[in-house]
Design an enzyme around this catalytic site. Structure first.
Site, PDB file in Angstrom:
ATOM      1  N   ARG A  88     -48.236  41.754  -4.308  1.00  0.00           N
ATOM      2  CA  ARG A  88     -47.258  42.510  -5.078  1.00  0.00           C
ATOM      3  C   ARG A  88     -47.404  42.096  -6.539  1.00  0.00           C
ATOM      4  O   ARG A  88     -47.819  40.968  -6.842  1.00  0.00           O
ATOM      5  CB  ARG A  88     -45.836  42.212  -4.603  1.00  0.00           C
ATOM      6  CG  ARG A  88     -45.551  42.587  -3.143  1.00  0.00           C
ATOM      7  CD  ARG A  88     -44.117  42.246  -2.781  1.00  0.00           C
ATOM      8  NE  ARG A  88     -43.791  42.611  -1.406  1.00  0.00           N
ATOM      9  CZ  ARG A  88     -43.881  41.787  -0.360  1.00  0.00           C
ATOM     10  NH1 ARG A  88     -44.297  40.531  -0.563  1.00  0.00           N
ATOM     11  NH2 ARG A  88     -43.556  42.194   0.846  1.00  0.00           N
TER      12      ARG A  88
ATOM     13  N   LYS B 208     -41.229  38.049  -1.180  1.00  0.00           N
ATOM     14  CA  LYS B 208     -39.829  38.459  -1.138  1.00  0.00           C
ATOM     15  C   LYS B 208     -39.019  37.444  -0.331  1.00  0.00           C
ATOM     16  O   LYS B 208     -39.479  36.906   0.657  1.00  0.00           O
ATOM     17  CB  LYS B 208     -39.701  39.841  -0.499  1.00  0.00           C
ATOM     18  CG  LYS B 208     -40.158  40.985  -1.400  1.00  0.00           C
ATOM     19  CD  LYS B 208     -39.872  42.322  -0.747  1.00  0.00           C
ATOM     20  CE  LYS B 208     -40.229  43.476  -1.674  1.00  0.00           C
ATOM     21  NZ  LYS B 208     -39.948  44.803  -1.054  1.00  0.00           N
TER      22      LYS B 208
ATOM     23  N   HIS C 130     -49.033  48.585  -7.180  1.00  0.00           N
ATOM     24  CA  HIS C 130     -48.727  48.708  -5.752  1.00  0.00           C
ATOM     25  C   HIS C 130     -49.734  49.601  -5.030  1.00  0.00           C
ATOM     26  O   HIS C 130     -49.923  49.474  -3.822  1.00  0.00           O
ATOM     27  CB  HIS C 130     -47.309  49.249  -5.567  1.00  0.00           C
ATOM     28  CG  HIS C 130     -46.530  48.493  -4.527  1.00  0.00           C
ATOM     29  ND1 HIS C 130     -46.292  47.132  -4.615  1.00  0.00           N
ATOM     30  CD2 HIS C 130     -45.950  48.889  -3.373  1.00  0.00           C
ATOM     31  CE1 HIS C 130     -45.595  46.740  -3.556  1.00  0.00           C
ATOM     32  NE2 HIS C 130     -45.376  47.780  -2.781  1.00  0.00           N
TER      33      HIS C 130
ATOM     34  N   ARG D 177     -52.302  47.375  -3.589  1.00  0.00           N
ATOM     35  CA  ARG D 177     -51.804  46.690  -2.386  1.00  0.00           C
ATOM     36  C   ARG D 177     -51.857  47.631  -1.182  1.00  0.00           C
ATOM     37  O   ARG D 177     -52.321  47.254  -0.109  1.00  0.00           O
ATOM     38  CB  ARG D 177     -50.371  46.212  -2.633  1.00  0.00           C
ATOM     39  CG  ARG D 177     -49.671  45.597  -1.419  1.00  0.00           C
ATOM     40  CD  ARG D 177     -48.325  45.036  -1.855  1.00  0.00           C
ATOM     41  NE  ARG D 177     -47.410  44.785  -0.752  1.00  0.00           N
ATOM     42  CZ  ARG D 177     -47.385  43.675  -0.026  1.00  0.00           C
ATOM     43  NH1 ARG D 177     -48.260  42.714  -0.278  1.00  0.00           N
ATOM     44  NH2 ARG D 177     -46.507  43.513   0.947  1.00  0.00           N
TER      45      ARG D 177
ATOM     46  N   HIS E 278     -45.050  41.117   5.435  1.00  0.00           N
ATOM     47  CA  HIS E 278     -43.932  41.940   5.895  1.00  0.00           C
ATOM     48  C   HIS E 278     -43.115  41.177   6.931  1.00  0.00           C
ATOM     49  O   HIS E 278     -43.674  40.555   7.833  1.00  0.00           O
ATOM     50  CB  HIS E 278     -44.439  43.246   6.511  1.00  0.00           C
ATOM     51  CG  HIS E 278     -44.935  44.224   5.499  1.00  0.00           C
ATOM     52  ND1 HIS E 278     -45.762  45.285   5.822  1.00  0.00           N
ATOM     53  CD2 HIS E 278     -44.706  44.326   4.161  1.00  0.00           C
ATOM     54  CE1 HIS E 278     -46.031  45.980   4.728  1.00  0.00           C
ATOM     55  NE2 HIS E 278     -45.410  45.422   3.717  1.00  0.00           N
TER      56      HIS E 278
ATOM     57  N   TYR F  75     -48.901  52.273   7.608  1.00  0.00           N
ATOM     58  CA  TYR F  75     -50.326  52.422   7.349  1.00  0.00           C
ATOM     59  C   TYR F  75     -51.045  53.104   8.502  1.00  0.00           C
ATOM     60  O   TYR F  75     -52.120  53.656   8.318  1.00  0.00           O
ATOM     61  CB  TYR F  75     -50.948  51.064   7.022  1.00  0.00           C
ATOM     62  CG  TYR F  75     -50.377  50.506   5.747  1.00  0.00           C
ATOM     63  CD1 TYR F  75     -50.735  51.044   4.518  1.00  0.00           C
ATOM     64  CD2 TYR F  75     -49.421  49.496   5.764  1.00  0.00           C
ATOM     65  CE1 TYR F  75     -50.178  50.569   3.351  1.00  0.00           C
ATOM     66  CE2 TYR F  75     -48.858  49.014   4.598  1.00  0.00           C
ATOM     67  CZ  TYR F  75     -49.237  49.563   3.388  1.00  0.00           C
ATOM     68  OH  TYR F  75     -48.666  49.111   2.233  1.00  0.00           O
TER      69      TYR F  75
END
Length: 315
Positions: free
Chosen positions: A155, A179, A247, A250, A273, A282
């Site tokens: 990110r 995150k 992004h 990514r 994630h 995806y």
């Protein structure tokens, strides 16, 4: 009460309350009167005649004629607001909106590059060599930014937060703070390490004092997220002829890795994630690509008859 009467009174109440913008009032009025016309065609003119199946039929009819999910959600919100208003004055009134599921939002697929586009983007504009001035420094730094965004699927905030101490030269990895302040270790490809060595050869001369940030600006200070976004956008315009967001790299890395490996769990770990559901988008990207290839190449696709005839003649 007539449906149209109820709508008129509701819209007037919204205007007088000042709780809704003119745009919202106009949109609600448009949607509710469209629902009223649909109901009248079904012989339903009274509020009391409307039940949950009636509302469901209306939403399904709107969808079947091509109304977008976003607009359907607005229709739903207008109906919900109307019945809340009606129940305020008549609590005993049946509310058919209750228990009716709001149309699910359309899942927007992320932008991504093809493998060929990624290859063109990653091609350095000049051969890395001895960097001697700020222009060389920026060139090498920007190349490393692209390499790490794509090689390690970072990110932009993770990239901006990298410090020199996060690099593991022996293991060929980098430590990332993602995150929720969750730490993960991600691999770095060989081209990225080559770009890193070229950049680090010049960085000490540009660094301000004891700055620990990996990426620094011309003043020797940590490069901001916004600055990285601007640099990537410019590089996309220069090398691909299109604006580019960090992004996108990514997303591209994740898609290309999944296409090659088919290992969704590994991609989940790679991206950091929390849940597999986020990574699963995806797989939709793969299906979308398959559909595009099918439409372009398969003789029984939705292409025009002339294309199909040409295919059959060649066969």
């Amino acid at each position: 009460m007539l449906i149209e009467t109820a709508i008129v009174q509701f819209i007037e109440t919204l205007r007088q309350s000042g709780r809704a913008s003119p745009a919202t009032i106009s949109a609600y009025g448009h949607d509710l009167f469209a629902w009223s016309r649909f109901s009248q065609q079904r012989g339903q003119t009274e509020i009391a005649q409307i039940d949950r199946s009636s509302l469901r039929a209306y939403l399904m009819a709107e969808r079947s004629r091509g109304v977008a999910i976003r607009s359907l959600r607005r229709h739903f919100a207008a109906l919900r607001a109307l019945y809340r208003h009606l129940q305020h004055d008549a609590p005993e009134l049946r509310n058919p909106v209750q228990g009716l599921a709001m149309p699910r939002a359309e899942q927007r697929l992320p932008d991504w590059l093809t493998v060929d586009q990624a290859r063109v983007l990653m091609q350095p504009t000049s051969t890395p060599g001895a960097a001697e001035d700020q222009k060389d420094f920026i060139r090498l730094r920007d190349q490393l930014i692209l390499e790490l965004l794509y090689s390690s699927a970072l990110r932009v905030s993770e990239l901006a937060g990298l410090n020199l101490g996060d690099l593991d030269y022996h293991g060929g990895t980098v430590r990332v703070l993602g995150k929720g302040h969750k730490e993960r270790i991600v691999p770095v490809g060989q081209p990225a390490w080559a770009a890193l060595r070229a950049y680090l050869a010049l960085r000490p001369a540009m660094s301000a004092g004891e700055e620990t940030a990996l990426f620094i600006n011309q003043r020797g200070q940590r490069l901001s997220v916004r600055s990285i976004q601007i640099r990537v956008k410019k590089l996309g315009e220069t090398r691909l002829g299109q604006a580019l967001h960090p992004h996108t790299l990514r997303h591209s890395a994740a898609s290309h890795l999944l296409q090659s490996s088919g290992d969704l769990r590994a991609v989940q770990e790679f991206l950091g994630h929390a849940g597999i559901g986020t990574t699963a988008i995806y797989t939709h990207m793969d299906y979308q690509q398959l559909a595009q290839v099918y439409d372009q190449a398969h003789p029984r696709s939705r292409r025009d008859v002339q294309d199909t005839k040409h295919f059959e003649e060649k066969a």
